[in-house]
Scaffold this active site. Sequence first.
Site, PDB file in Angstrom:
ATOM      1  N   ASP A 402       0.852  -1.187   0.000  1.00  0.00           N
ATOM      2  CA  ASP A 402       0.000   0.000   0.000  1.00  0.00           C
ATOM      3  C   ASP A 402       0.896   1.248   0.000  1.00  0.00           C
ATOM      4  O   ASP A 402       2.088   1.165   0.305  1.00  0.00           O
ATOM      5  CB  ASP A 402      -0.893  -0.040   1.247  1.00  0.00           C
ATOM      6  N   ASP A 596      -1.843  -0.744   5.978  1.00  0.00           N
ATOM      7  CA  ASP A 596      -2.096  -0.156   7.298  1.00  0.00           C
ATOM      8  C   ASP A 596      -3.535   0.289   7.518  1.00  0.00           C
ATOM      9  O   ASP A 596      -3.912   0.610   8.642  1.00  0.00           O
ATOM     10  CB  ASP A 596      -1.184   1.056   7.518  1.00  0.00           C
ATOM     11  N   ASP A 600      -7.128  -1.739   3.244  1.00  0.00           N
ATOM     12  CA  ASP A 600      -6.176  -2.819   2.987  1.00  0.00           C
ATOM     13  C   ASP A 600      -6.602  -4.139   3.630  1.00  0.00           C
ATOM     14  O   ASP A 600      -6.043  -5.193   3.308  1.00  0.00           O
ATOM     15  CB  ASP A 600      -4.782  -2.454   3.535  1.00  0.00           C
TER      16      ASP A 600
END
Length: 711
Positions: A402, A596, A600
Amino acid sequence: MSATPHHVEVPVSGMDCAGCARTVQQAISAVPGVSSAEVLLTAEKAIVDLDDTAHIEQIHRAIEAAGYGVPETDPRPTDREDDVTDDSADDVSRQILRLFGSIFAAVLVVVVAGEVLGLLDWLVDAVPWYVGALAVAGLGYPVFKQVVRSTLRGHIIAHTLMAVGAGAALIAGQWVTALIVVFFMRMGDYAERFTTEQTRESVRSLTRMAPQTARVVWEDEERTVAVDEVEPDDIVVVRPGERIPVDGIVVAGHATVDQSAITGESMPVEAVPGRKVFAATIAGGGSLRVRSTAAGRDSTFGRVIEMVQQAERHRGAVQRYADRFSTYYLPVVAAIAGATYLFGGGLMATVAVLVVACSCAFALATPAAILASVGAAAKQGLLIKGGKYVEALSRADVVLVDKTGTLTLGRPEIREVTTLNGFSEDELIRLGASAERYSEHPLADAVRRLAADRGIELAEPEDFHAVPGAGVHARVNGMDVRVGSERVAGVAAAAASTLELATRTGTRLYIDVDGQAGGVLSAADADREEVPVALDALRQMGIEHIELLTGDRQDVAAELASRLGITFKAELLPEDKIEIVRHYQGHGHTVVMIGDGVNDAPALAQADVGIAMSRGTDVATESAHVALMRDDWSLVPSLFRIARRTMGVVRLNIGFTAAYNVVGLALAAFGFLPPIYAAAAQSLPDIGIMANSARLIRQDDGRSRSHAPVT
């Protein structure tokens, strides 16, 4: 009426080896209404899924009928925390050497002096056969009892073969041989009990660090209560030198906190109001008042203990292979023994085959290494939720990452300052930061940080006014200053449209001063400085496919991916990320996802291994299989190193055990290994496995090698 399934944990005492755990698991699984049972040898408990038709008393009776106990309380010790030392690996090594020396001495005295040199023949001649038989029965009673109980339940255990061998030797009139076989059976039990206890000690050392009480402020009065009684939002008092009993936020006081037990940070951190602190960390140099957010098992440290305890529950392919091997191994040994007897090997050779065979070492090979590794990783700030994730990490070949909050810090910083109409950079920053002095917008914070970094003193703004979603305007030193989008600072925006700015992505803050263009501040998300080195370390390990997955714009993602030398996919929704993970898995790849945020979470859960950053949301942390307790990307390559080293130890354990048993069986079957030597030989693999696995307790996080090639 349908039965409602539920989940219980039952403490079990008396288990000394992997065979014991299998026996208990089989006994519990046979109880009507039990849908599944997993017995954790190192945690000394059984995790049972059952429905309303099963009763906990039935499970207790099944455990006791199998020859084991059900203590009334959790069998884990509550020793004083100051008994904990940091020399666990050295201590284990010393004790293993001491145990090995004891067994070697016993072999030397009993086997060499008695069997080879015949120095004990006078004793053998002087003792009647029936006295020797009683000695065999007395010394071997605990083992024989366990074998009989298991046999009556239709189970064959490792000691079954050895007990049959001892019995055969006794029938053949070789009571000395039977006695020595039983002696080494007991020595083997002791060795396995020792290795199991040393593995349990890694859990116990963590448990002893957990504070048992907390000093809580109730109605302006301090009261000492059990940690489990602390509620969220309770105010907890921590005095200098004490362990913080809860997770929480500092509301008053100042202290230097050693957080190494949780985050692995080597340097203490300053705990001031607003700072998050963790249970089991040590406050020094001051006292604190902490508003509790989690306590006991719900605290971060409580979850660390739980994860280490449960490490053997999530079994990877290697562990399942060892379990299947153990299931088929004993019948194969029995067949070899039968063939040895039928084809002229003789009764003593047959006894030797039965005695030398030991499947316990196979069952111990994986969990001993996994638990040592998971425990060591937890002390470094890497929470691994199960052994199968260690195995998956060791063979991962695709890493998906990410952007915001993962590769970047999730906060903007000013990347470029462009001045117009004769303003200097420092003057433009001073005016912009002063106008933004009381704004709560993240971009305003970025401008103020830039001013602070350059040592620029801010002026007090007057007539401050914020335009939602557009910017601010205020009077600074008598000048009308406008900062924000073209809606607020249109003059500067128009002037900037004719410029070729270096920073093409991110957000621009235009600044007008007294109706003329002052300049442009270009902001972008702050990069994590350690990421390029960490990514290089992953590439040196052979992980070439590293890809950025983000919901951000194409141009923003392209610029970041270009700087880091990775591929990217942008403007993704959460469902897009999970489909990308599935795509790679469908093509045979082992996928690691690092993130995080809430968006996600689906991809973290779908990946073979999901890694949550330390500043991540609770949803991300719960969905992931590994949690980083320190906001440091150098932990990521360290995690891969730990996994690969662990699986190397596992493979060595299994290879050593397989080779040892093959050689032992061959020597015994062809008459080159008498029963006495076979008995001595079968007790040694456990010690070798424990000694090899103990190396993992000492493994470091590899940060000192972050610039060196990984081999």
